[in-house]
Design an enzyme around this catalytic site. Structure first.
Site, short mmCIF file in Angstrom:
data_model
loop_
_atom_site.label_atom_id
_atom_site.label_comp_id
_atom_site.label_asym_id
_atom_site.label_seq_id
_atom_site.Cartn_x
_atom_site.Cartn_y
_atom_site.Cartn_z
N PHE A 1 -14.51 -40.00 -30.48
CA PHE A 1 -14.50 -41.48 -30.41
C PHE A 1 -13.06 -41.98 -30.45
O PHE A 1 -12.11 -41.20 -30.54
CB PHE A 1 -15.33 -42.07 -31.56
CG PHE A 1 -14.72 -41.87 -32.93
CD1 PHE A 1 -14.78 -40.65 -33.57
CD2 PHE A 1 -14.07 -42.92 -33.59
CE1 PHE A 1 -14.23 -40.46 -34.83
CE2 PHE A 1 -13.52 -42.74 -34.85
CZ PHE A 1 -13.60 -41.51 -35.47
N GLY A 2 -12.92 -43.29 -30.39
CA GLY A 2 -11.61 -43.93 -30.54
C GLY A 2 -10.54 -43.36 -29.61
O GLY A 2 -10.73 -43.26 -28.40
N TYR A 3 -9.43 -42.97 -30.20
CA TYR A 3 -8.30 -42.49 -29.40
C TYR A 3 -8.41 -41.01 -29.02
O TYR A 3 -7.46 -40.44 -28.48
CB TYR A 3 -6.99 -42.70 -30.18
CG TYR A 3 -6.69 -44.14 -30.51
CD1 TYR A 3 -6.05 -44.96 -29.57
CD2 TYR A 3 -7.04 -44.70 -31.72
CE1 TYR A 3 -5.78 -46.30 -29.86
CE2 TYR A 3 -6.78 -46.03 -32.02
CZ TYR A 3 -6.15 -46.82 -31.09
OH TYR A 3 -5.88 -48.14 -31.38
N ASP A 4 -9.53 -40.37 -29.32
CA ASP A 4 -9.68 -38.93 -29.07
C ASP A 4 -9.27 -38.49 -27.66
O ASP A 4 -8.60 -37.47 -27.51
CB ASP A 4 -11.13 -38.48 -29.35
CG ASP A 4 -11.36 -38.27 -30.84
OD1 ASP A 4 -10.37 -38.32 -31.60
OD2 ASP A 4 -12.52 -38.06 -31.25
N LYS B 1 -18.07 -41.59 -37.61
CA LYS B 1 -17.49 -41.09 -38.87
C LYS B 1 -18.57 -40.44 -39.72
O LYS B 1 -18.35 -39.38 -40.30
CB LYS B 1 -16.87 -42.24 -39.66
CG LYS B 1 -15.49 -42.64 -39.21
CD LYS B 1 -14.92 -43.58 -40.22
CE LYS B 1 -13.59 -44.13 -39.79
NZ LYS B 1 -13.07 -45.09 -40.77
N HIS C 1 -7.52 -34.67 -39.14
CA HIS C 1 -7.09 -35.39 -40.33
C HIS C 1 -8.26 -35.58 -41.29
O HIS C 1 -8.14 -35.37 -42.48
CB HIS C 1 -6.51 -36.75 -39.92
CG HIS C 1 -7.38 -37.51 -38.93
ND1 HIS C 1 -7.86 -36.93 -37.78
CD2 HIS C 1 -7.89 -38.76 -38.96
CE1 HIS C 1 -8.61 -37.80 -37.13
NE2 HIS C 1 -8.65 -38.92 -37.82
N ASN D 1 -19.62 -46.84 -39.38
CA ASN D 1 -19.22 -46.16 -38.15
C ASN D 1 -20.01 -44.85 -38.00
O ASN D 1 -19.80 -43.89 -38.75
CB ASN D 1 -17.70 -45.91 -38.22
CG ASN D 1 -17.15 -45.24 -36.97
OD1 ASN D 1 -17.85 -44.48 -36.31
ND2 ASN D 1 -15.89 -45.51 -36.68
N ASP E 1 -10.13 -44.45 -44.75
CA ASP E 1 -9.46 -45.33 -43.81
C ASP E 1 -8.56 -44.44 -42.99
O ASP E 1 -7.86 -43.57 -43.53
CB ASP E 1 -8.64 -46.41 -44.52
CG ASP E 1 -8.35 -47.56 -43.57
OD1 ASP E 1 -9.31 -48.15 -43.06
OD2 ASP E 1 -7.16 -47.83 -43.30
N SER E 2 -8.63 -44.61 -41.69
CA SER E 2 -7.91 -43.66 -40.86
C SER E 2 -7.30 -44.39 -39.68
O SER E 2 -7.61 -45.56 -39.43
CB SER E 2 -8.88 -42.59 -40.36
OG SER E 2 -10.04 -43.19 -39.86
P1 IMP Z 1 -11.17 -47.44 -39.76
O1 IMP Z 1 -10.80 -46.21 -40.52
O2 IMP Z 1 -12.66 -47.61 -39.68
O3 IMP Z 1 -10.43 -48.64 -40.22
O4 IMP Z 1 -10.77 -47.27 -38.22
C1 IMP Z 1 -9.86 -46.38 -37.82
C2 IMP Z 1 -9.66 -46.45 -36.31
O5 IMP Z 1 -8.71 -45.41 -36.05
C3 IMP Z 1 -10.88 -46.12 -35.48
O6 IMP Z 1 -11.54 -47.25 -35.04
C4 IMP Z 1 -10.29 -45.37 -34.31
O7 IMP Z 1 -9.78 -46.26 -33.35
C5 IMP Z 1 -9.11 -44.67 -34.94
N1 IMP Z 1 -9.51 -43.31 -35.41
C6 IMP Z 1 -9.63 -42.88 -36.69
N2 IMP Z 1 -10.02 -41.58 -36.73
C7 IMP Z 1 -10.16 -41.22 -35.43
C8 IMP Z 1 -10.54 -39.99 -34.83
O8 IMP Z 1 -10.87 -38.98 -35.47
N3 IMP Z 1 -10.54 -40.00 -33.49
C9 IMP Z 1 -10.17 -41.08 -32.74
N4 IMP Z 1 -9.83 -42.23 -33.25
C10 IMP Z 1 -9.81 -42.32 -34.60
#
Ligand code: IMP
Length: 445
Positions: free
Chosen positions: A145-148, A12, A173, A9, A64-65
């Protein structure tokens, strides 16, 4: 320092590089591994083990987040990346989250990041970071990214996607978990003992949150101080003690007052504690703090504790308040020493007969308590960034009960009249062990 990171990613990788500027971040995709653990820690371990196989003798890390929403029972949680189904689709995830929260008032949520590390000797360690906040009614911002765009961190009125990278990393986090990683890698080895996984953010965890606020596992260590103080008086006659139960109970309430006050003062920090994590509101914690103080005073009045108890209790409250605001370890030592003096103060006869010989054993034991707790508190500085140290500190804090028991045994050998106090001390020790076993999630923090 080279750090292999199990991710592909790009967002990340960028954040990790920004937060760990002194590190050479080498991404390595743990292809083909199935992230099927029920929690973040399990998945992070699966990923880091997959790449550590390939890079023996090097530092490896996987994170993992995800996002946990209270009203959704902690969802999307470990399914954050694929909330709307395979493959990972961010706009669909965000749309589904908004749909599931339509008309929901309590929009409390938190991001959690769990980092699993493997050190060059192959030792593993897991640390966590949280960022509490809430889910907005609609998306805003283009950063991150993601849910930001949907997540508004506590203390801000902007979404993560409206903050600069520096602003987000300072409170996120991932930023918080990686600060711990930095300290551990700086130590040169993982050491022993991972952080146990934090309870998921759900409605039902509110009760656990209160138990954690009052560190209920530690509570049995408190009345023992009072028992020791009272036992020191026993060569008059333990039967002459009045209000021993009231004094022990009042000390527990004063301790709970101190714990609530401590977390209220540190409400802005991270640490996986219930107030910063948004599990308990600041207002509720303030009310609980007031109630604990009130309860201590009521118990003291009902137990008609001797007059000498009141100035000792006042000094104890002042020491608690000063310690919470200054974090000077000497005041923590003073708190526990004053707790012993609370036990002395509940023995009426000691003061009516005015025997000066009593001053010496009391001074020696209270002094011992003071030095022990002072030393443990001093050693514990920075423990939250070092799980191995945190565990050792936990053992030392639990050790106060063994110290209490030891002093009670010595006093009972000297005067068998103190036997009931020794039995009560032993019961407290058993309680402590039971609590630790039954409530590991509560003792974790
Ligand atoms: P993984 O840790 O790659 O399994 O994915 C974690 C998912 O959680 C990501 O694809 C995002 O959808 C979400 N996520 C984790 N950290 C963040 C962040 O800092 N901002 C927004 N979304 C997050």
């Amino acid at each position: 320092m080279k750090l292999f990171v199990a991710t592909h990613n790009q967002h990340k990788i960028r954040e990790i590089s920004q937060i760990l500027p002194g590190f050479e971040i080498v991404p390595d995709d743990p292809e083909g591994v199935e992230e099927n653990a029920p929690d973040f820690a399990g998945n992070a371990l699966i990923k880091v083990r997959a790449i550590a196989e390939k890079h023996k003798g090097e530092w490896c890390m996987a994170d993992d987040s995800g996002l946990e929403v209270k009203a959704l029972g902690g969802a999307p949680g470990v399914h954050s990346a694929r909330y709307a189904g395979e493959p990972c689709n961010t706009p669909a995830n965000n749309a589904l989250l908004l749909k599931n929260l339509e008309g929901v008032k309590d929009r409390a949520a938190r991001f959690t990041c769990c980092c699993a590390l493997v050190d060059p000797s192959g030792e593993e360690l897991v640390v966590h970071g949280h960022c509490p906040g809430h889910i907005a009614e609609k998306a805003a911002g283009v950063e991150g990214f993601g849910y930001d765009p949907l997540f508004i961190p506590n203390g801000f009125d902007k979404s993560f996607a409206e903050l600069s990278a520096e602003e987000k990393n300072a409170i996120s986090h991932r930023g918080r978990a990686l600060e711990k990683v930095k300290a551990i890698v700086g130590n040169g080895e993982c050491g022993t003992g991972s952080e146990s996984s934090t309870p998921p953010l759900t409605h039902s965890s509110t009760f656990l949150a209160w138990l954690r606020l009052f560190r209920v596992v530690n509570l049995p260590t408190v009345p023992g101080d009072v028992l020791v103080g009272a036992a020191l008086m026993s060569f008059f006659s333990w039967r002459a003690m009045s209000g021993l139960a009231a004094a022990a109970c009042a000390s527990v309430f004063l301790y709970m007052f101190g714990l609530a006050d401590n977390d209220i003062v540190g409400a802005k920090g991270d640490s996986g504690r219930p107030i910063p994590d948004g599990e308990i509101t600041l207002g509720a914690a303030r009310l609980a703090r007031g109630l604990c103080l009130f309860a201590a005073l009521v118990v003291a009045l009902i137990g008609s504790l001797p007059r000498f108890w009141w100035p000792v209790a006042l000094a104890l409250v002042l020491s608690i308040v000063v310690y919470n605001r200054t974090k000077w370890s000497v005041f923590m030592g003073l708190c526990r020493a004053l707790n012993v003096v609370c036990g002395v103060a509940c023995v009426k006869i000691a003061f009516t007969q005015g025997d000066e010989r009593l001053v010496y054993p009391v001074a020696v034991v209270a002094g011992l308590w003071f030095l022990y707790i002072w030393a443990v508190t001093k050693y514990s500085e920075g423990e939250e960034k070092n799980p191995g140290k945190k565990r050792l500190v936990g053992m030392f804090v639990g050790g106060i009960v063994y110290l209490q028991l030891l002093v009670l045994i010595v006093i009972t050998m000297w005067d068998a009249g103190a036997m009931p106090l020794l039995v009560a001390g032993a019961v407290l020790l058993v309680l402590l062990r039971l609590f630790k076993r039954a409530l590991p999630k509560v003792s974790a923090s």
